[in-house]
Design an enzyme around this catalytic site. Structure first.
Site, PDB file in Angstrom:
ATOM      1  N   SER A 259       0.755  -1.052  -0.039  1.00  0.00           N
ATOM      2  CA  SER A 259      -0.102   0.139  -0.080  1.00  0.00           C
ATOM      3  C   SER A 259       1.031   1.145   0.052  1.00  0.00           C
ATOM      4  O   SER A 259       2.000   1.167   0.304  1.00  0.00           O
ATOM      5  CB  SER A 259      -0.777  -0.014   1.450  1.00  0.00           C
TER       6      SER A 259
ATOM      7  N   TYR B 226      -3.257  -0.068  10.076  1.00  0.00           N
ATOM      8  CA  TYR B 226      -3.382  -0.553   8.838  1.00  0.00           C
ATOM      9  C   TYR B 226      -1.727  -0.273   8.092  1.00  0.00           C
ATOM     10  O   TYR B 226      -1.444  -1.103   7.348  1.00  0.00           O
ATOM     11  CB  TYR B 226      -4.379   0.333   7.937  1.00  0.00           C
TER      12      TYR B 226
END
Length: 257
Positions: free
Chosen positions: A149, A162
């Site tokens: 990510s 996250y």
């Protein structure tokens, strides 16, 4: 003599498992690999969505089966992996696309939410790969593709758990490569920028945030799922045989600026 180039990207006679394939990036990658000739095993929790994707792949001449399962339950992973190996007599490619982003501030994060995020985003990819690697070794061919990510390298608001999990994915990818590449199993990660998926729905629903993300790229737009087709097939194919341990950012130049 130089290898005929198209054969380097041919996934016929290969079987791919794609987790998180009921929606978003996982669903898109499953479709791309099927179009390249792979037999695809779809793994996610929502059986109805998996069945719909199986129908779509088969209607387009591909081969696919659906296996519903919850990878957040680490104890279930060996059984799911065994079912995957039985579906088409072996697995050559694993795409770890299942993930969760609870979008909680540092003050809101609970041990339960933290553990849920780490287990699905970081622990499950390792233990699922660990379960499938013996079969890849026996076949003499393995490709593991993790999904990283922007938050692997950048900190965004409400993304502490996250971001920690996705930062870990980059190091996990390097460690997997070190452990298994000598057996013909490469491991790389794709780090998408902003793409329209269920996980990024809050961003794309907000015109200002959507425009902000596009303006941060060098290209000047947010991603479309089709932008992931080339890199997905490449990393799954023989063409990437000398690339391992890498995280490749497909972000329109977001991290270049």
């Amino acid at each position: 003599m130089t290898t005929w180039i198209p054969s380097l990207f041919d996934l016929n006679d290969r079987t791919a498992v794609v987790t998180g394939s009921s929606s978003g990036i996982g669903q898109a990658i499953a479709g791309f690999l099927a179009q390249a000739g792979a037999r695809v095993i779809l793994v996610a929790r929502r059986q109805d969505r998996l069945d719909a994707l199986v129908d779509s792949i088969r209607e387009n001449g591909g081969h696919a089966v659906a296996l519903a399962g919850d990878l957040g339950d680490l104890d279930s992973i060996p059984g799911i992996a065994e079912r995957c190996q039985e579906a088409f007599a072996g697995v050559h490619i694993l795409v770890n696309a299942a993930g969760v982003n609870l979008r909680q501030s540092a003050e809101e994060v609970t041990p339960q939410g933290w553990n849920q995020t780490i287990q699905l985003n970081l622990s499950a990819p390792f233990f699922f790969a660990q379960a499938l690697v013996p079969g890849m070794k026996a076949a003499g061919y393995g490709r593991i593709i993790n999904i990283a990510s922007l938050q692997s390298v950048r900190a965004f608001p409400d993304g502490i758990a996250y971001g920690a999990s996705k930062g870990g994915v980059c190091q996990l990818t390097r460690a997997m490569a070190e452990a298994w590449s000598s057996d013909g199993i490469t491991c790389n990660a794709i780090a998408p920028g902003f793409f329209p998926t269920e996980l990024t729905a809050p961003v794309f629903a907000d015109r200002e945030r959507r425009s902000w993300a596009a303006d941060k790229t060098a290209i000047g737009r947010n991603g479309e799922l089709e932008d992931l087709a080339g890199i997905s097939v490449f990393l799954a194919s023989p063409a990437s045989s000398y690339i391992t341990g890498q995280t490749i950012f497909v972000d329109g130049g977001f991290t270049a600026r």
